[in-house]
Design a protein around this motif. Structure first.
Motif, PDB file in Angstrom:
ATOM      1  N   LYS A 225      12.592  46.960  67.211  1.00 18.34           N
ATOM      2  CA  LYS A 225      11.954  46.180  68.103  1.00 18.34           C
ATOM      3  C   LYS A 225      11.901  44.721  67.475  1.00 18.34           C
ATOM      4  N   TYR A 226      12.014  43.574  68.228  1.00 15.22           N
ATOM      5  CA  TYR A 226      11.674  42.283  67.919  1.00 15.22           C
ATOM      6  C   TYR A 226      10.229  42.059  68.327  1.00 15.22           C
ATOM      7  N   TYR A 227       9.506  41.614  67.163  1.00 19.10           N
ATOM      8  CA  TYR A 227       8.137  41.015  67.389  1.00 19.10           C
ATOM      9  C   TYR A 227       8.373  39.488  67.744  1.00 19.10           C
TER      10      TYR A 227
ATOM     11  N   ALA B  47      25.229  33.241  70.009  1.00 24.42           N
ATOM     12  CA  ALA B  47      24.707  32.063  69.068  1.00 24.42           C
ATOM     13  C   ALA B  47      23.456  32.922  68.488  1.00 24.42           C
ATOM     14  N   HIS B  48      23.749  33.482  67.174  1.00 21.66           N
ATOM     15  CA  HIS B  48      22.739  33.881  66.179  1.00 21.66           C
ATOM     16  C   HIS B  48      22.078  32.701  65.303  1.00 21.66           C
ATOM     17  N   ILE B  49      21.032  32.478  65.718  1.00 20.45           N
ATOM     18  CA  ILE B  49      20.245  31.427  65.010  1.00 20.45           C
ATOM     19  C   ILE B  49      18.942  31.816  64.485  1.00 20.45           C
ATOM     20  N   HIS B  50      18.772  31.347  63.136  1.00 15.06           N
ATOM     21  CA  HIS B  50      17.325  31.350  62.725  1.00 15.06           C
ATOM     22  C   HIS B  50      17.141  29.852  62.049  1.00 15.06           C
ATOM     23  N   GLY B  51      15.718  29.902  62.050  1.00 16.76           N
ATOM     24  CA  GLY B  51      15.160  28.542  61.833  1.00 16.76           C
ATOM     25  C   GLY B  51      13.789  28.563  61.020  1.00 16.76           C
TER      26      GLY B  51
ATOM     27  N   GLY C  13      11.789  32.142  61.567  1.00 20.55           N
ATOM     28  CA  GLY C  13      12.359  33.507  61.772  1.00 20.55           C
ATOM     29  C   GLY C  13      13.526  33.345  62.740  1.00 20.55           C
ATOM     30  N   HIS C  14      13.885  34.320  63.485  1.00 17.75           N
ATOM     31  CA  HIS C  14      14.945  34.518  64.369  1.00 17.75           C
ATOM     32  C   HIS C  14      14.672  33.514  65.870  1.00 17.75           C
ATOM     33  N   LEU C  15      15.454  32.653  65.988  1.00 14.73           N
ATOM     34  CA  LEU C  15      15.202  31.652  67.084  1.00 14.73           C
ATOM     35  C   LEU C  15      15.564  32.340  68.420  1.00 14.73           C
TER      36      LEU C  15
HETATM   37 ZN    ZN Z   1      18.499  37.035  63.734  1.00 14.33          ZN
END
Ligand code: ZN
Length: 140
Positions: free
Chosen positions: A60-62, A88-92, A104-106
């Protein structure tokens, strides 16, 4: 481990303005311009961010929302497809007024001053498929 040959790169610069949704805008730009495989890099500033971390043990995503002015210190990600839809898979990494970094994962962010996004677009089709063991849509 697997690798793919990437073909015929093209370059794009997308500038977002105050109030625009970052992830939505990137996804829309890619749909309108048939960008189905790309790597992106960006800097800028945002007024709100929803950031997530994937917990592999629970699958699961927190998620956490930050309602504050943040610099985009570094944003990177990719564009692929799943079921013919643009993903669109984006981290920042974002910095607050104390110059502290969060990241983290945006999930989504709202642009404040500007967001300057560089795309390197490849003439490939890179597909994501659901991976049962990991619980995510991974590049197949
Ligand atoms: Zn991600």
């Amino acid at each position: 481990m697997h690798s793919k040959e990437l073909k015929t790169p093209q370059h794009h610069l997308l500038i977002l303005q105050k109030g625009e949704k970052l992830v939505d805008s990137i996804t829309n730009f890619c749909q309108e311009n048939h960008v189905t495989c790309a790597w992106i890099s960006a800097i800028g500033a945002i007024s709100k961010a929803e950031i997530a971390l994937y917990d592999l043990s629970t699958k699961k995503y927190y998620q956490k929302i930050f309602n504050e002015s943040l610099e985009i210190a570094s944003l990177s990600g990719n564009i692929t497809q799943k079921d013919q839809k643009i993903i669109a898979h984006i981290h920042g990494v974002f910095c607050n007024k104390k110059m502290e970094a969060i990241g983290g994962h945006l999930v989504e962010a709202i642009v404040s001053a500007t967001c300057e996004i560089y795309f390197i677009h490849f003439n490939n089709k890179i597909i994501r498929e659901h991976n049962e063991e990991i619980g995510l849509n991974l590049i197949s």
